[in-house]
Motif scaffolding. Sequence first.
Motif, short mmCIF file in Angstrom:
data_model
loop_
_atom_site.label_atom_id
_atom_site.label_comp_id
_atom_site.label_asym_id
_atom_site.label_seq_id
_atom_site.Cartn_x
_atom_site.Cartn_y
_atom_site.Cartn_z
N CYS B 52 3.64 -1.10 13.64
CA CYS B 52 2.26 -1.60 13.55
C CYS B 52 2.27 -3.07 13.18
O CYS B 52 3.20 -3.55 12.52
CB CYS B 52 1.47 -0.82 12.50
SG CYS B 52 1.60 0.99 12.60
N GLY B 59 2.02 -7.30 6.36
CA GLY B 59 3.09 -6.45 6.86
C GLY B 59 3.16 -5.10 6.18
O GLY B 59 4.15 -4.38 6.32
N SER B 60 2.10 -4.75 5.46
CA SER B 60 2.06 -3.44 4.77
C SER B 60 1.22 -2.47 5.57
O SER B 60 0.01 -2.64 5.70
CB SER B 60 1.46 -3.60 3.36
OG SER B 60 2.30 -4.40 2.55
N TRP B 61 1.88 -1.45 6.11
CA TRP B 61 1.14 -0.47 6.91
C TRP B 61 1.78 0.90 6.78
O TRP B 61 2.91 1.03 6.31
CB TRP B 61 1.09 -0.90 8.38
CG TRP B 61 2.40 -1.32 8.99
CD1 TRP B 61 2.88 -2.59 9.13
CD2 TRP B 61 3.42 -0.46 9.55
NE1 TRP B 61 4.11 -2.58 9.74
CE2 TRP B 61 4.46 -1.29 10.01
CE3 TRP B 61 3.53 0.92 9.71
CZ2 TRP B 61 5.62 -0.78 10.60
CZ3 TRP B 61 4.69 1.44 10.31
CH2 TRP B 61 5.71 0.59 10.74
N GLN B 72 -2.78 -1.94 5.34
CA GLN B 72 -3.19 -1.68 3.96
C GLN B 72 -3.80 -2.87 3.23
O GLN B 72 -4.41 -2.69 2.18
CB GLN B 72 -1.97 -1.18 3.17
CG GLN B 72 -1.40 0.12 3.72
CD GLN B 72 -0.17 0.58 2.94
OE1 GLN B 72 0.24 -0.06 1.99
NE2 GLN B 72 0.40 1.70 3.35
#
Lengths: 88, 88, 88
Positions: B52, B59-61, B72
């Motif tokens: 994703c 880059g937090s998913w 996120q």
Amino acid sequence: QCIIDNVVDLKVQAAITSIVSATLAKAKLLCQDVSARGALVSCPAGYKPTGCACGMGCGSWDIRTDSTCHCQCAGIDWTAARCCKIGV
Amino acid sequence: QCIIDNVVDLKVQAAITSIVSATLAKAKLLCQDVSARGALVSCPAGYKPTGCACGMGCGSWDIRTDSTCHCQCAGIDWTAARCCKIGV
Amino acid sequence: QCIIDNVVDLKVQAAITSIVSATLAKAKLLCQDVSARGALVSCPAGYKPTGCACGMGCGSWDIRTDSTCHCQCAGIDWTAARCCKIGV
């Protein structure tokens, strides 16, 4: 008399199912990473990008022409692509 | 006399192995990108997310129900999914 | 007389092509997510990482030994891997 059709049918079905299953069980994802300076990096021929990573902590990217990772943050220093294909 | 079993066995084994290998060699990863406004985007039916990307450099998913990319970071503006399946 | 070779050839070719296609059509990407505290997380045996996600919004990562996601931002709190394999 050779009742070939029926015999072949039965034997073929069983043999095919067995060999196809065994062969498919060996099919694997083959993956590699490639990286380059700048905001773009392409996968080797035959491989498809499945995800991208970027320098500077950047998580904003897109994939161009189904083959190239492009990191979107300004002044990006490096771009990496995770590249995979199906191998047997 | 037709020794069908043995003949079929030999011919079937060779033919199957050849065709299975040739067919599997054509198996490829088919991938596409989908994106949407907001923090969620789902892959088309039959495709699985392999990674994703998020707006705002995030880059937090995580992936929900094996089909939806969820970014996120607070107030995320867009979310993209790399979606792949096996095609022949 | 049994003209086994030709009959088998024809029947085998048709049967194999049909069954191989049907079986391959069932081949799918099987994926799962794994996450852990810290900067490293590995995929289960048989699975390959196709992408990684990091805490703190970080999008800089690399993959080690074809199996482990490594988030590069300093003091990273969690790392997640998207892990896939081919299943039938």
